[in-house]
Write an enzyme that holds these catalytic residues in place. Structure first.
Site, mmCIF file in Angstrom:
data_model
loop_
_atom_site.group_PDB
_atom_site.id
_atom_site.type_symbol
_atom_site.label_atom_id
_atom_site.label_comp_id
_atom_site.label_asym_id
_atom_site.label_seq_id
_atom_site.Cartn_x
_atom_site.Cartn_y
_atom_site.Cartn_z
ATOM 1 N N LYS A 66 78.728 58.055 14.408
ATOM 2 C CA LYS A 66 78.875 57.957 12.947
ATOM 3 C C LYS A 66 77.504 57.763 12.327
ATOM 4 C CE LYS A 66 81.317 55.355 9.364
ATOM 5 N NZ LYS A 66 82.634 54.814 9.005
ATOM 6 N N ARG A 76 94.823 42.185 -1.181
ATOM 7 C CA ARG A 76 94.310 43.034 -0.084
ATOM 8 C C ARG A 76 95.483 43.661 0.669
ATOM 9 N NH1 ARG A 76 90.737 38.505 0.473
ATOM 10 N NH2 ARG A 76 91.778 37.747 2.351
ATOM 11 N N LYS A 87 84.752 50.334 15.759
ATOM 12 C CA LYS A 87 83.516 50.637 15.032
ATOM 13 C C LYS A 87 82.570 49.447 15.102
ATOM 14 C CE LYS A 87 82.172 50.167 10.421
ATOM 15 N NZ LYS A 87 82.325 50.357 8.968
ATOM 16 N N ASP A 142 87.895 49.447 6.620
ATOM 17 C CA ASP A 142 87.606 48.211 7.364
ATOM 18 C C ASP A 142 86.651 47.288 6.618
ATOM 19 O OD1 ASP A 142 85.678 50.311 7.795
ATOM 20 O OD2 ASP A 142 84.708 49.005 9.260
HETATM 21 P P1 13P Z 1 80.866 54.461 3.443
HETATM 22 O O1 13P Z 1 81.510 55.798 3.650
HETATM 23 O O2 13P Z 1 81.339 53.744 2.215
HETATM 24 O O3 13P Z 1 79.377 54.513 3.571
HETATM 25 O O4 13P Z 1 81.362 53.524 4.625
HETATM 26 C C1 13P Z 1 81.667 54.011 5.858
HETATM 27 C C2 13P Z 1 81.540 52.943 6.871
HETATM 28 O O5 13P Z 1 82.453 52.697 7.617
HETATM 29 C C3 13P Z 1 80.272 52.215 6.970
HETATM 30 O O6 13P Z 1 80.262 51.415 8.102
#
Ligand code: 13P
Length: 362
Positions: free
Chosen positions: A227, A53, A144, A31
Site C-alpha cells: 500500500k 461510530r 494493515k 480503520d
Molecule cells: P487515505 O486513503 O485517507 O490516505 O487512508 C488510507 C489509509 O489506510 C492510510 O493508512
C-alpha cells in the site's frame, strides 16, 4: 527448529491476497482510530462517541450486496470488529456474507525517532503474534500496518528508511505465521512543496528498502499486498502535473522496485480529492506499460468524504449515503481497470475538494 510456512499456509495467504484485488476490486480503509474518525465527524458536526461510530460503521458495512463487485476487503479498527448493528448482528458478518475479506489495523501508531528531524517509526510489535492469532480466530484474513516518511531537504534519513522497512518486514512475518496477509504500507506524506521528480526518487528508495527487508525476513511475497502513496508532487508544489504524468512517475517507481511475485498494489489516497484519486488510478491503469501486479485502491478519505457529507449523522440519510459509497466504489473499480471517465460520475456525487490533512495520523 526453524520456522517455515508450510505449502498449505502459503497457498492460503496467496489466495487471500489475490482474492482481495481480483478484477478491479479494491479495499475500503475504514480503520480510522477513534481519534482520527473524530476529525472526520467534526467536519459534519457529529459527536465522536462510540454509538455514533457504531452507527456510521453499520452504514458502511451494511451497504447493498452489490458492493462486493467493487470492494474485495475492508480494513476495520479493533472496536468495529466487535460491534453489532441495531438488530444485534456483528458488523463483520455483513462482510463475510458478501465474500469481502475482513482486515484489521494492527499497528499502534507512530513514535518519534530520536535525533531525527521529526521522523517516526511505528510501534505495535509487542504481543502482535497473540493479537494476530486472536484476530484470525475472529474472522480476519488480512492486516494493515502504516509507516510514515516525510520529504524535506534533509529527510527521509537513512535511519528512518531502514527502521521503517525493518519494522514493516517484522510485522509482515508475524502476520504470515498467523495466517494473515500483511498489507505493507510505507506512506510518504504529500506535505511540502517538492516536485513530482523528488517524490519519485524518494518513493524508489523507500520501496526498494522495504523489499530488501521483506526478503531478509523471508516474507512470502505472494501472500502480501503493498500500500504505497501514488507518486505526486508535494501539496504546496507550485507546478501542477497531469494525471498521465502522475501515472508514469508512479509506474516508473514501482516497476523499478516491486517484484512481480507481489500480487497487488493498493494505493492510499493520501489527501487527494475523491475525483483526483479516481482519475489518477485510471491513468495508472490506462498507461501503455507492462504492469505485473493489480493496481487498485485502498482508500480511506477518498471513499468516505462524500459518504460522510451525505450522512451527516442522521438515520434518515443512511440509504442515500450508502448509494454514494456504492457509486464511489464502482467508479474506483472502473479506474482500477482503466475504464473510468469523468462523464460516468453523474450529477454532484464526486467531491472535488482536497482532503489533505497536514502531518496526517491514522
Ligand atoms: P487515505 O486513503 O485517507 O490516505 O487512508 C488510507 C489509509 O489506510 C492510510 O493508512
Amino acid at each position: 527448529m526453524s520456522v517455515h510456512l508450510s505449502d498449505a499456509q502459503k497457498k492460503e495467504l496467496a489466495e487471500i491476497a489475490k482474492r482481495i484485488v481480483r478484477d478491479g476490486r479494491g479495499i475500503l480503509a475504514a480503520d480510522e482510530s477513534s481519534g482520527t474518525i473524530g476529525k472526520r465527524f467534526d467536519t459534519i458536526g457529529v459527536e465522536n462517541v462510540e454509538e455514533n461510530r457504531r452507527q456510521y460503521r453499520s452504514l458502511l458495512m451494511s451497504c447493498d450486496q452489490s458492493v462486493k463487485d467493487s470492494i474485495g476487503g475492508v480494513i476495520l479498527y479493533h472496536e468495529t470488529l466487535y460491534q453489532k448493528d441495531d438488530s444485534g448482528k456483528l458488523l463483520r458478518d455483513f462482510l463475510k456474507e458478501r465474500g469481502i475479506a475482513v482486515g484489521i489495523k494492527v499497528d499502534k501508531g507512530v513514535v518519534k525517532l530520536m535525533g531525527t528531524k521529526d521522523e517516526t517509526t511505528t510501534q505495535g510489535l509487542d504481543g502482535l503474534g497473540e493479537r494476530c492469532a486472536q484476530y484470525k480466530a475472529d474472522g480476519c484474513d488480512f492486516a494493515k500496518w502504516r509507516c510514515v516518511l516525510k520529504i524535506t531537504d534533509s529527510t527521509p534519513s537513512q535511519l528512518a528508511i531502514d527502521e521503517n522497512a525493518n519494522v514493516l518486514a517484522r510485522y509482515a512475518s508475524i502476520c504470515q505465521m498467523n495466517g494473515i496477509v500483511p498489507i505493507v504500507e510505507p506512506e510518504i506524506l504529500p506535505d511540502g512543496n517538492h516536485t513530482l521528480e523528488k517524490c519519485q526518487e524518494v518513493t524508489e528508495k523507500v520501496v526498494a528498502a522495504c523489499y530488501k527487508a521483506l526478503s531478509d525476513h523471508h516474507v512470502y511475497l505472494e501472500g502480501t499486498l503493498l500500500k504505497p502513496n501514488m507518486v505526486t508532487a508535494g501539496h504546496d508544489c507550485p507546478t501542477k502535473y497531469t494525471p498521465e504524468q502522475v501515472a508514469m512517475a508512479t509506474l516508473t517507481a514501482l516497476r523499478r522496485t516491486v517484484p512481480p511475485a507481489m500480487p497487488g498494489v493498493t494505493f492510499l489516497s493520501g489527501g487527494q480529492s475523491e475525483t483526483s484519486a479516481t482519475q489518477h488510478l485510471n491513468a495508472i491503469n490506462a498507461a501503455d506499460v507492462l504492469r505485473p501486479w493489480a493496481l487498485t485502491f485502498s482508500y480511506g478519505r477518498a471513499l468516505q468524504a462524500s459518504v460522510l457529507k451525505a450522512w451527516k449523522g442522521k438515520a434518515g440519510n443512511v440509504a442515500a449515503a450508502q448509494k454514494v459509497l456504492l457509486h464511489r466504489a464502482k467508479m474506483n473499480r472502473l479506474a482500477a481497470q482503466g475504464k473510468y471517465n469523468t462523464s460516468m460520475e453523474g450529477s454532484g456525487s464526486a467531491d472535488n475538494q482536497s482532503l489533505h490533512v497536514a502531518n496526517h495520523q491514522y
